[in-house]
Each structure stands twice: as C-alpha cells, then as structure tokens.
Design a protein around this motif. Structure first.
Motif, PDB file in Angstrom:
ATOM      1  N   GLN A 161       0.827  -1.197   0.000  1.00  0.00           N
ATOM      2  CA  GLN A 161       0.000   0.000   0.000  1.00  0.00           C
ATOM      3  C   GLN A 161       0.865   1.251   0.000  1.00  0.00           C
ATOM      4  OE1 GLN A 161      -2.289   0.467   3.556  1.00  0.00           O
ATOM      5  NE2 GLN A 161      -3.286   2.351   2.895  1.00  0.00           N
ATOM      6  N   ALA A 162       1.925   1.248   0.802  1.00  0.00           N
ATOM      7  CA  ALA A 162       2.812   2.414   0.869  1.00  0.00           C
ATOM      8  C   ALA A 162       3.534   2.631  -0.462  1.00  0.00           C
ATOM      9  CB  ALA A 162       3.829   2.223   1.998  1.00  0.00           C
ATOM     10  N   LEU A 163       3.907   1.541  -1.148  1.00  0.00           N
ATOM     11  CA  LEU A 163       4.614   1.670  -2.424  1.00  0.00           C
ATOM     12  C   LEU A 163       3.765   2.394  -3.459  1.00  0.00           C
ATOM     13  CD1 LEU A 163       6.975   0.966  -4.319  1.00  0.00           C
ATOM     14  CD2 LEU A 163       5.861  -1.231  -4.746  1.00  0.00           C
ATOM     15  N   GLY A 164       2.454   2.194  -3.417  1.00  0.00           N
ATOM     16  CA  GLY A 164       1.588   2.788  -4.424  1.00  0.00           C
ATOM     17  C   GLY A 164       1.046   4.156  -4.064  1.00  0.00           C
ATOM     18  N   GLU A 165       1.433   4.722  -2.929  1.00  0.00           N
ATOM     19  CA  GLU A 165       0.877   6.001  -2.496  1.00  0.00           C
ATOM     20  C   GLU A 165       1.569   7.176  -3.190  1.00  0.00           C
ATOM     21  OE1 GLU A 165      -1.608   7.051  -0.890  1.00  0.00           O
ATOM     22  OE2 GLU A 165      -2.381   5.117  -0.210  1.00  0.00           O
ATOM     23  N   THR A 166       0.771   8.161  -3.529  1.00  0.00           N
ATOM     24  CA  THR A 166       1.287   9.368  -4.197  1.00  0.00           C
ATOM     25  C   THR A 166       0.971  10.625  -3.401  1.00  0.00           C
ATOM     26  OG1 THR A 166       0.944   8.313  -6.345  1.00  0.00           O
ATOM     27  CG2 THR A 166       1.276  10.691  -6.338  1.00  0.00           C
TER      28      THR A 166
END
Length: 427
Positions: A348-353
C-alpha cells in the motif's frame, strides 16, 4: 392415509414443494448474479491491463540511429577533453550523411533527428578511451522522441505537414536512414538505468525506483517493530479500560484516514517543525510509516487473536512467566500473519502518491539518489509527472512505469500469499 390439508384446502407437501421451488429459483438467480459480477470484474481487469500493456510495452524498445562519427582533433585543440565541442562532432557526422542539405532551417531540422543525449554519449566514449581522437567510428545514438514515435507507428504520415511534428524533409531523411540500415529498434536500457529527463527518449525510472526503495526501507525499519510492539501490548498486556478502548478506536479510525492527511502531518511536523530536508526519502519513509502503522497493528492483533488460548494456558501451566509465554510461544506462532500484514501495508505504501506530493517529492530530480537524505522522487510520483507531460512519448513511458509498479505490487502480494500458506498453522 391422505396428507393433511391446510386451512385453505392445500396439502402441506404442495406448499413445501412450492416454497422449495421458489428458494431454488432464488439460489439460481443469486448464482447467476455472482457469476455475472465476477465476469464483469474480470472483463474490466483484462481491459485495464490490456490498455496499459498496449500503450506501454513499446517503451521498452527505443529507436536508434547509426552515425559515422569523426572524432575531429581540431575540436579538442586548446580544450580539456571533457569540454570539447561534442555537439559539433555529432552535427558533422549528420552533414557527412546528407551533404546536399544546406540552409539554416534545413540543417536545424536535420540536427533534430538524433536525441540531444548523442553529444553526451560521444563525450563518455572519449573520456573512457582517448585514443578515439582522430578516428572515425560508427556509433548508435538515440533518436529523437518524434522519430521514435514515427518508427513505432504513432505518427500518421498522411497528415498535412502543418499538422505533425515531423516535416516532409525529415520524413525523407528518416526513410534514407532506414534504407541504409542506419535505423533500428533496440532494448531501452536507459529506461531502467537512468533518472528522469526533459527528453522522453532519455527518461528512466531508476531514480524513482531508488527513491521508493530508500523510503520503503525507512518505513519497514520503523513500522514493523513499532506496529508489532503496539499490537502485543494492546492484545496481551494492556488493561481493558476506557483508555485502551479509546486507543483501539483511534487506531481503527486512522486506518481509514485519507492518505493526504498524513502528508499534511508530515509537512507540518517533519518539514516545518523539525526542519528535515525536503523531497528526501527519509521524510517520505516517516510519512509512509505513519500511514502504514494502523494497518500493521490491526493485522498483528488479528494474528495474535488467532493463536488458541490453550497455547497460553499450557505455557503458563508449565511455569512460564507472562513475558515468556508471549515472546516464546504466542509471538512466534503469530509472526507469519504479522509478516503478511506488513507486506500488504508496504505494498500500500509503495503505491501512495498523495502524501509524497505534500512533502515535495514531486520535484524534477535527474540524479540518482545515493542515500536517505538526497533529493528524490518515488515511482508513483514519477508516473504522475510523466502523465502530466504533453509529449506522446511520455504517455508511453507513463504506461510502462505503471507496468513496473504493478509488477512490484503483484510480487509483494504474491509473497504475502506464499508466506501465509507456508507458515500459517491451522488449529
């Protein structure tokens, strides 16, 4: 003996049969609705992946032009090798292939066919081998993004000249390159080995990948031990009173807070109050840690609850202390579930912008970050930046970046599934 009749004269068995038929019909309809919903979801998923793949796969190939470069010694006289006139060397190679081209406007169009990175490639070759000075060497250089789009079929040659970026004379020169075997499509190594660039043909994702890597390292180092410690305390040691109830409610609420709120918190606390460097993976990791902690705590508590009470009772029954019971028996059995929750939180953190935009990781960064405090961006932010660029080649790289991001997310979720199946115990 006849079956009993109901108050209206119908036999009870007939009423039951009619009810069964209605239930069976309802079950069949529900099954059809379920199959239709799954089929529709799969169709949209296939459409999404096919669209992204169709737009982005060509970014992994890049058009190159072959030039016969003369490393003219006169361009190096009275200068350091690093400061030689490399643009003039590349231009001379182009004029040698098209000696009939004259006039400032035509020459400018001719010089625009190779990428501006051709000068740097020639420079790097000379810096590595100074014996090239005075020689003529065939070199494959990147083509300009407009040439690349033409070769890949994204430019309609039938349009009038004033409606396309490439002029008629440029099309003729490109055709001559192709006829002479001076045009090819090669694997786009720069996409995986370079940072961002204003030129689409030279833009890569390595800088964004390293920024995401450093930020996730910080996130993992902080969120996993803190999340597990909080879950163990709340589940095994904390007294059940009003304060722990308030803490539990707030943890559950934080898991549903929009991610941009954590970005505002990071902007106010880490940047404005503590004065940490802007657009650094260190700050990004701290913000993502705050966002990931509720997910890890909830997953860890659920994993601790899944351990049977008999394990605790048996450990205490043989004389183990409460700490020994938790850390020697319960925690090892709950750890696989905790790791699964952590991996899902990291994905989830990897895909956050949104939170990264608030702390300045939206900056245009060319250099590859070498540490946690170097200016950097992240892969989702890089995709966002490319999507905002008007060039057709950046649209291609946007889809390619999404493909790389999806590959990482699918890998991380697959790892979570494998770990759960490998270490999970069924009681």
């Amino acid at each position: 003996m006849k079956p009993p009749l109901s108050a209206h004269g119908s036999r009870t068995i007939d009423i039951v049969n009619r009810g069964l038929k209605r239930r069976y019909r309802a079950e069949r309809r529900f099954k059809i609705y379920g199959i239709a919903a799954i089929s529709l979801s799969l169709a949209f998923l296939v459409l999404l992946f096919s669209t992204i793949t169709g737009n982005g796969y060509s970014a992994f190939l890049q058009t190159e032009i072959k030039l016969d470069v003369h490393f003219d010694p006169t361009q190096f006289e009275g200068r350091l090798v690093a400061d030689a006139n490399y643009p003039a060397i590349v231009k001379a190679a182009l004029r040698g292939l098209f000696p009939e081209v004259s006039g400032r406007q035509e020459l400018r169009s001719l010089y625009g066919l190779p990428s501006s990175s051709a000068d740097f490639k020639v420079r790097d070759m000379v810096l590595k081998n100074r014996n090239l000075i005075g020689q003529v060497k065939p070199i494959w250089v990147l083509a300009d993004d407009d040439v690349d789009m033409l070769v890949k079929g994204h430019v309609d040659r039938r349009l009038p000249e004033n409606q396309r970026r490439l002029k008629d004379n440029q099309l003729a020169w490109i055709d001559r390159f192709s006829e002479q075997g001076r045009l090819r499509r090669a694997f786009n190594v720069n996409f995986f080995t370079k940072g961002d660039s204003r030129e689409p043909e030279s833009a890569g994702i390595l800088g964004a990948l390293m920024g995401s890597f450093y930020a996730l390292v910080i996130t993992l180092m902080l969120s996993f031990p803190i999340g597990v410690a909080a879950a163990v305390y709340l589940e095994e040691f904390a007294p059940k009173n009003r304060w722990t109830d308030i803490i539990e409610v707030n943890i559950n609420n934080l898991a549903a807070v929009p991610s941009i709120v954590f970005g505002l918190l990071g902007l106010a606390v880490f940047l404005n109050f503590f004065g940490l460097p802007r657009s650094a993976p260190l700050v990004g990791g701290l913000v993502l840690t705050l966002m990931t902690l509720p997910t890890i705590i909830i997953a860890s508590r659920a994993s601790l609850k899944s351990v049977p009470p008999s394990i605790r009772e048996a450990a205490l029954g043989i004389g183990a202390s409460r700490n020994q019971m938790v850390f020697h028996h319960v925690l090892p059995l709950a750890l696989p579930g905790m790791m699964t929750g952590t991996i899902i939180g990291m994905a989830q953190a990897l895909g956050e912008t949104a939170p990264l935009l608030m702390i300045g990781m939206v900056a245009f960064i060319v250099d590859i970050p070498g540490g946690f405090t170097d200016p950097a961006t992240a892969l989702p932010v890089q995709i966002y930046l490319w999507a905002d660029s008007p060039e057709r080649a950046f649209t291609e790289r946007t889809s390619a970046g999404i493909m790389v991001l999806l590959a990482f997310l699918i890998s991380m979720n697959a790892l979570a599934v494998v770990l759960r199946r490998r270490f999970e115990k069924r009681w």
